[in-house]
Write a protein that holds these residues in place. Structure first.
Motif: not given
Length: 414
Positions: A22, A25-26, A29, A85, A89, A136
């Motif tokens: 996460r 990925k965040d 973003l 974000a 998740d 996400k």
């Protein structure tokens, strides 16, 4: 590059996204959001090219408005990525789990679909929203926008790909398909085994084509011939206010009311102020003969009117003799999106909710509330009107599938 080759690259990217944390990925973003703000002039220049071509081609004012970007809209799109974000998740969430009588540990967990294809019309914001929600939820996105937004989408995707790569994820997590030919849509719809799911966003014709012709599994979204039924027991003042909001708060969305049904028992007190409110708001009423008796401004309604998702300042209106007649009308003309009842009768509300078949049913509330953000889900890719897997606003969990993880200690089946 062919769609098949892009899909193969997307599958490779999806394999990396599936195991991304996460935090990573965040960060991607947020990087996407920052890059959009920093490169806004580049995006707006591309958008102006599309707008100029659209004006020359005679696109309607409503379509041009959906196509248009400005600094404020780009900033809002970037803010939506930052909000995404901050959402939980879904990947790895344990949907259910237990220890079986034989000692095996069973868990059902959320996992990404893999490669998600999204086919949509002239809304450049969808390009960013779709890319963000796919990333996400651990999916690679294959985006096929309309030719009318080709330059805008290309500029946006270039920004997003650079940001994704800079954050340490594969740039091919976000790819834009060629919009200059229908061939790319056909290839995408036939890429079974490479693309895991298709989501069409747009008008009835687009969605019907994808649903009927795709060999890739499709999640049907969007078309909203939404009804408001004003019951005999409705509070007239509230009913006028809610109906006006449902129709006019925003005209071009799938959760906008397109048809109004009025119980005969309340027609005399409800319709005069309602028709006056519509007239003041510039809404054209396409009404049955019973409705036309209240105002010379009412346009006679046809069967087609009652089946139409206008997405404009138009509404079809009919008087019905009972709740049963309202439900029958909705069953005939509704699209399974959102239906509303306005009533002070608890029994009428229960009956309506139980009998109407729709993704969302509103009781004394505007149809415009059918929205992932309004429901508290945050990001949303669309409103599913189907009944398999996902129905209603499709947030992050709806862009995942599940797998079962079974853990034993040398267990053998007897």
């Amino acid at each position: 590059m062919s769609v098949v080759e892009q899909a193969r690259r997307a599958r490779d990217a999806a394999a990396e996204l599936a195991v991304a944390t996460r935090t990573v990925k965040d960060a991607a973003l947020v990087a996407m959001a920052d890059a959009l703000v920093a490169r806004t002039p580049e995006v707006l220049a591309a958008n102006e090219t599309d707008l100029a071509a659209g004006r020359e081609a005679g696109l309607s004012a409503a379509v041009l408005d959906r196509l248009a970007l400005d600094a404020g809209r780009v900033a809002a799109i970037a803010d939506a990525l930052r909000e995404m974000a901050a959402l939980p998740d879904p990947v790895g969430e344990v949907v259910r789990g237990s220890t079986l009588p034989n000692g095996l540990e069973l868990r059902q967990i959320r996992v990404p679909f893999g490669v998600v294809g999204i086919i949509y019309e002239a809304r450049p914001n969808v390009t960013v929203d779709a890319a963000g929600i796919c990333l996400k939820s651990g999916n690679a996105a294959l985006l096929r926008g309309s030719s009318s937004a080709a330059h805008s989408n290309a500029a946006l995707v270039a920004v997003l790909r650079d940001a994704v790569a800079g954050a340490g994820l594969p740039a091919d997590a976000v790819q834009l398909l060629d919009a200059s030919s229908r061939d790319s849509v056909k290839e995408l719809m036939r890429a079974r085994g490479l693309v895991d799911v298709l989501i069409p966003r747009g008008g009835a014709s687009l969605i019907r084509t994808v649903v009927e012709e795709s060999t890739v599994p499709v999640i049907e979204t969007g078309v909203g011939n939404c009804h408001v039924y004003v019951d005999a027991a409705a509070d007239v003042a509230k009913a006028v206010a809610v109906t006006l909001n449902a129709k006019t708060q925003r005209l071009s969305t799938c959760n906008t009311a397109e048809s109004l049904l009025v119980h005969a028992g309340v027609a005399d007190t409800f319709l005069p102020p309602m028709l006056a409110a519509f007239a003041e708001a510039g809404v054209t009423v396409h009404g049955s003969p019973e409705v036309a008796a209240y105002s010379a401004a009412v346009v006679p309604a046809t069967e087609e009117d009652f089946a139409t998702e206008y997405l404009s300042a138009d509404i079809s209106v009919a008087v019905v003799d009972s709740l049963d007649a309202a439900v029958a009308h909705i069953r005939r003309f509704g699209t399974g999106h959102t239906e509303a009842i306005l009533t002070d009768s608890a029994s009428a509300a229960r009956d309506f909710v139980a009998r109407v078949d729709a993704a969302a049913v509103m009781v004394n509330a505007s149809t415009r509330f059918t929205d992932g953000g309004e429901f508290g889900f945050g990001a949303e890719i669309g409103i599913s009107t189907q009944k398999l897997h996902a129905r209603g606003p499709m947030g992050l969990p709806e862009l995942t599938s599940t797998k079962y993880v079974v853990t034993g200690d040398g267990h053998l089946r007897g």
